[in-house]
Design a protein around this motif. Structure first.
Motif, PDB file in Angstrom:
ATOM      1  N   ALA A   1      -4.950   1.965  14.842  1.00  0.00           N
ATOM      2  CA  ALA A   1      -6.087   1.479  15.937  1.00  0.00           C
ATOM      3  C   ALA A   1      -6.005  -0.241  15.217  1.00  0.00           C
ATOM      4  O   ALA A   1      -6.284  -1.070  16.368  1.00  0.00           O
ATOM      5  CB  ALA A   1      -7.493   1.884  15.562  1.00  0.00           C
ATOM      6  N   THR A   2      -5.724  -0.512  14.182  1.00  0.00           N
ATOM      7  CA  THR A   2      -5.862  -1.871  13.640  1.00  0.00           C
ATOM      8  C   THR A   2      -4.507  -2.349  13.257  1.00  0.00           C
ATOM      9  O   THR A   2      -4.381  -3.556  13.039  1.00  0.00           O
ATOM     10  CB  THR A   2      -6.795  -1.773  12.532  1.00  0.00           C
ATOM     11  N   GLY A   3      -3.579  -1.526  12.861  1.00  0.00           N
ATOM     12  CA  GLY A   3      -2.281  -2.067  12.255  1.00  0.00           C
ATOM     13  C   GLY A   3      -2.679  -2.541  10.993  1.00  0.00           C
ATOM     14  O   GLY A   3      -1.699  -3.152  10.338  1.00  0.00           O
ATOM     15  N   GLN A   4      -3.709  -2.148  10.292  1.00  0.00           N
ATOM     16  CA  GLN A   4      -3.991  -2.497   8.888  1.00  0.00           C
ATOM     17  C   GLN A   4      -4.547  -1.342   7.983  1.00  0.00           C
ATOM     18  O   GLN A   4      -4.985  -0.474   8.526  1.00  0.00           O
ATOM     19  CB  GLN A   4      -5.202  -3.357   8.590  1.00  0.00           C
ATOM     20  N   VAL A   5      -4.016  -1.238   6.903  1.00  0.00           N
ATOM     21  CA  VAL A   5      -4.370  -0.119   5.979  1.00  0.00           C
ATOM     22  C   VAL A   5      -5.587  -0.205   5.588  1.00  0.00           C
ATOM     23  O   VAL A   5      -6.042  -1.431   5.316  1.00  0.00           O
ATOM     24  CB  VAL A   5      -3.360  -0.155   4.511  1.00  0.00           C
ATOM     25  N   PRO A   6      -6.577   0.549   5.991  1.00  0.00           N
ATOM     26  CA  PRO A   6      -8.201   0.499   5.344  1.00  0.00           C
ATOM     27  C   PRO A   6      -8.493   0.378   4.229  1.00  0.00           C
ATOM     28  O   PRO A   6      -7.552   1.117   3.149  1.00  0.00           O
ATOM     29  CB  PRO A   6      -8.509   2.075   6.101  1.00  0.00           C
ATOM     30  N   ALA A   7      -9.282  -0.365   3.715  1.00  0.00           N
ATOM     31  CA  ALA A   7      -9.625  -0.883   2.494  1.00  0.00           C
ATOM     32  C   ALA A   7     -10.357   0.353   1.680  1.00  0.00           C
ATOM     33  O   ALA A   7     -10.087   0.834   0.524  1.00  0.00           O
ATOM     34  CB  ALA A   7     -10.682  -2.153   2.352  1.00  0.00           C
TER      35      ALA A   7
ATOM     36  N   ALA B   1       0.975  -1.394  -0.124  1.00  0.00           N
ATOM     37  CA  ALA B   1      -0.137  -0.049  -0.183  1.00  0.00           C
ATOM     38  C   ALA B   1       0.927   1.195  -0.146  1.00  0.00           C
ATOM     39  O   ALA B   1       1.911   1.275   0.753  1.00  0.00           O
ATOM     40  CB  ALA B   1      -0.842   0.059   1.477  1.00  0.00           C
ATOM     41  N   SER B   2       0.490   2.231  -0.686  1.00  0.00           N
ATOM     42  CA  SER B   2       1.122   3.472  -0.768  1.00  0.00           C
ATOM     43  C   SER B   2       0.655   4.672   0.306  1.00  0.00           C
ATOM     44  O   SER B   2       1.454   5.333   0.827  1.00  0.00           O
ATOM     45  CB  SER B   2       0.643   4.158  -2.169  1.00  0.00           C
ATOM     46  N   HIS B   3      -0.390   4.399   0.684  1.00  0.00           N
ATOM     47  CA  HIS B   3      -1.045   5.106   1.908  1.00  0.00           C
ATOM     48  C   HIS B   3      -1.177   4.831   2.993  1.00  0.00           C
ATOM     49  O   HIS B   3      -1.614   3.559   3.109  1.00  0.00           O
ATOM     50  CB  HIS B   3      -2.163   5.933   1.178  1.00  0.00           C
ATOM     51  N   PHE B   4      -1.071   5.541   4.179  1.00  0.00           N
ATOM     52  CA  PHE B   4      -1.074   5.015   5.601  1.00  0.00           C
ATOM     53  C   PHE B   4      -0.261   4.027   6.014  1.00  0.00           C
ATOM     54  O   PHE B   4      -0.499   3.065   6.937  1.00  0.00           O
ATOM     55  CB  PHE B   4      -2.630   4.698   5.921  1.00  0.00           C
ATOM     56  N   ASN B   5       0.834   3.442   5.261  1.00  0.00           N
ATOM     57  CA  ASN B   5       1.432   2.270   5.185  1.00  0.00           C
ATOM     58  C   ASN B   5       2.856   2.712   6.025  1.00  0.00           C
ATOM     59  O   ASN B   5       3.598   3.011   5.562  1.00  0.00           O
ATOM     60  CB  ASN B   5       1.659   1.663   4.009  1.00  0.00           C
ATOM     61  N   ASP B   6       2.722   2.131   7.380  1.00  0.00           N
ATOM     62  CA  ASP B   6       3.957   2.357   8.159  1.00  0.00           C
ATOM     63  C   ASP B   6       4.604   0.973   8.718  1.00  0.00           C
ATOM     64  O   ASP B   6       4.938   0.863   9.572  1.00  0.00           O
ATOM     65  CB  ASP B   6       3.507   3.120   9.644  1.00  0.00           C
ATOM     66  N   THR B   7       4.250  -0.127   7.966  1.00  0.00           N
ATOM     67  CA  THR B   7       4.529  -1.526   8.246  1.00  0.00           C
ATOM     68  C   THR B   7       6.186  -1.480   8.166  1.00  0.00           C
ATOM     69  O   THR B   7       6.401  -2.296   9.146  1.00  0.00           O
ATOM     70  CB  THR B   7       3.940  -2.501   7.160  1.00  0.00           C
ATOM     71  N   THR B   8       6.852  -1.189   7.555  1.00  0.00           N
ATOM     72  CA  THR B   8       8.274  -1.282   7.340  1.00  0.00           C
ATOM     73  C   THR B   8       8.811   0.120   7.510  1.00  0.00           C
ATOM     74  O   THR B   8       8.151   0.980   6.957  1.00  0.00           O
ATOM     75  CB  THR B   8       8.784  -2.030   6.442  1.00  0.00           C
ATOM     76  N   PRO B   9      10.040   0.099   7.937  1.00  0.00           N
ATOM     77  CA  PRO B   9      10.952   1.523   7.836  1.00  0.00           C
ATOM     78  C   PRO B   9      10.545   2.088   6.276  1.00  0.00           C
ATOM     79  O   PRO B   9      10.459   3.376   6.267  1.00  0.00           O
ATOM     80  CB  PRO B   9      12.010   1.440   8.342  1.00  0.00           C
ATOM     81  N   VAL B  10      10.931   1.334   5.178  1.00  0.00           N
ATOM     82  CA  VAL B  10      10.828   1.781   3.793  1.00  0.00           C
ATOM     83  C   VAL B  10       9.520   2.433   3.703  1.00  0.00           C
ATOM     84  O   VAL B  10       9.384   3.478   3.146  1.00  0.00           O
ATOM     85  CB  VAL B  10      11.265   0.746   3.028  1.00  0.00           C
TER      86      VAL B  10
END
Length: 319
Positions: free
Chosen positions: A186-192, A110-119
């Motif tokens: 809140a969820t750790g997931q990028v919203p759909a 995902a390009s938006h709201f994605n903080d999953t990895t440092p990159v």
């Protein structure tokens, strides 16, 4: 249709190195959007969701059309640094933003709201950071057009209204980002999807504001090329601008109220229909009064502000 497309091209054709650079940036993004539309058709998969080919397609087309609209404004604005600088800022930031969004889709994330990895967090931070100078560039250009704009009355109204709508779309986008980031935290997931309230279509409201400038620019081009006097064309353009503002306002108000686009209140329905009728009426009028429907002479086919130059043989090149 060929004559109509030719008229639009003459109005947006870039003049000079700077305008050509903005135009080619827009062309690159439009072709990118078209290419990714083909990729989406071949690859299959869902069109919606945080990781889909819709992102490079939608952002490519939207930003590319915005750049072409900037060229239309630049054609009529003073050729000064205080006009070129904000346009350049918008073109640069928009190109990089679409590039990052496209890169993320090819990476399969995902390009938006994605903080999953440092990159991913760094790319999302860069996308968000680019919005600030882009918005400031649009605001600066709006002030420049208000301060001095040698173009026609109709074009000036269209440019100011369209740029103001882009700024309003940016404000809507900021609210969308806040909702998306809150959902991710809140969820750790990028919203759909991003909704205002229960069913408010944030994307629709954002899109209407972003693309109003193209609709108004086309109307201004038609009115300038028609047989109306400049003041009459300006009045017609004012009616179209007010109509568009009504449509945009109704769509945005319905979204922020948490209502689905197909379920506006009675008041918003009346505002929406009234605004659409105003825009459509001006569009029909502009088309009906196009000189090509009466005569094919070079003078009649040129926009009103340039007819004098056609008479003395300077033509478009003289501009």
């Amino acid at each position: 249709m060929k004559a109509l497309l030719g008229m639009v091209w003459r109005a947006v054709r870039p003049v000079g190195a700077f305008q050509r650079s903005v135009w080619w940036a827009g062309t690159l993004l439009v072709f990118s959007g078209a290419a990714h539309l083909v990729v989406a058709a071949v690859d299959g998969g869902s069109w919606w969701g945080p990781v889909s080919w819709r992102k490079p397609v939608a952002f490519g087309f939207s930003m590319g059309l915005l750049f072409w609209s900037l060229v239309w404004i630049l054609r009529q604005a003073p050729q000064r640094w205080w006009v070129r600088v904000p346009a350049g800022i918008v073109a640069f930031c928009g190109t990089v933003e679409v590039g990052l969004i496209t890169m993320q889709r090819w990476r399969g994330v995902a390009s938006h709201f994605n903080d999953t990895t440092p990159v991913d967090a760094g790319i999302w931070s860069a996308i968000g950071t680019l919005i600030l100078p882009l918005t400031l560039g649009v605001a600066w250009l709006t002030v420049a057009v208000l301060a001095r704009f040698p173009g026609s009355i109709a074009s000036r109204i269209a440019a100011v209204t369209g740029l103001a709508a882009v700024l309003a779309a940016g404000a809507i986008g900021k609210d969308m980002a806040a909702i998306g980031e809150a959902a991710f935290d809140a969820t750790g997931q990028v919203p759909a999807d991003i909704l205002f309230g229960a069913a408010g279509s944030a994307k629709l409201a954002h899109a209407v504001g972003l693309h109003g400038i193209q609709i108004l620019a086309l109307l201004a081009i038609g009115l300038d090329a028609g047989r109306l006097r400049p003041r009459q064309g300006g009045l017609a353009m004012l009616a179209a601008a007010l109509g568009f503002a009504a449509v945009f306002g109704a769509v945005a108000a319905t979204a922020y109220a948490g209502r689905a686009p197909y379920a506006p209140t009675v008041a918003m329905s009346l505002l929406l229909v009234g605004g659409a009728i105003a825009v459509a009426t001006v569009a029909v009028t502009a088309f009906a009064l196009l000189p090509g429907r009466r005569t094919g002479t070079a003078e009649a086919s040129a926009p009103a502000p340039l007819r004098a130059s056609v008479r003395i043989g300077t033509g478009w090149a003289g501009r």
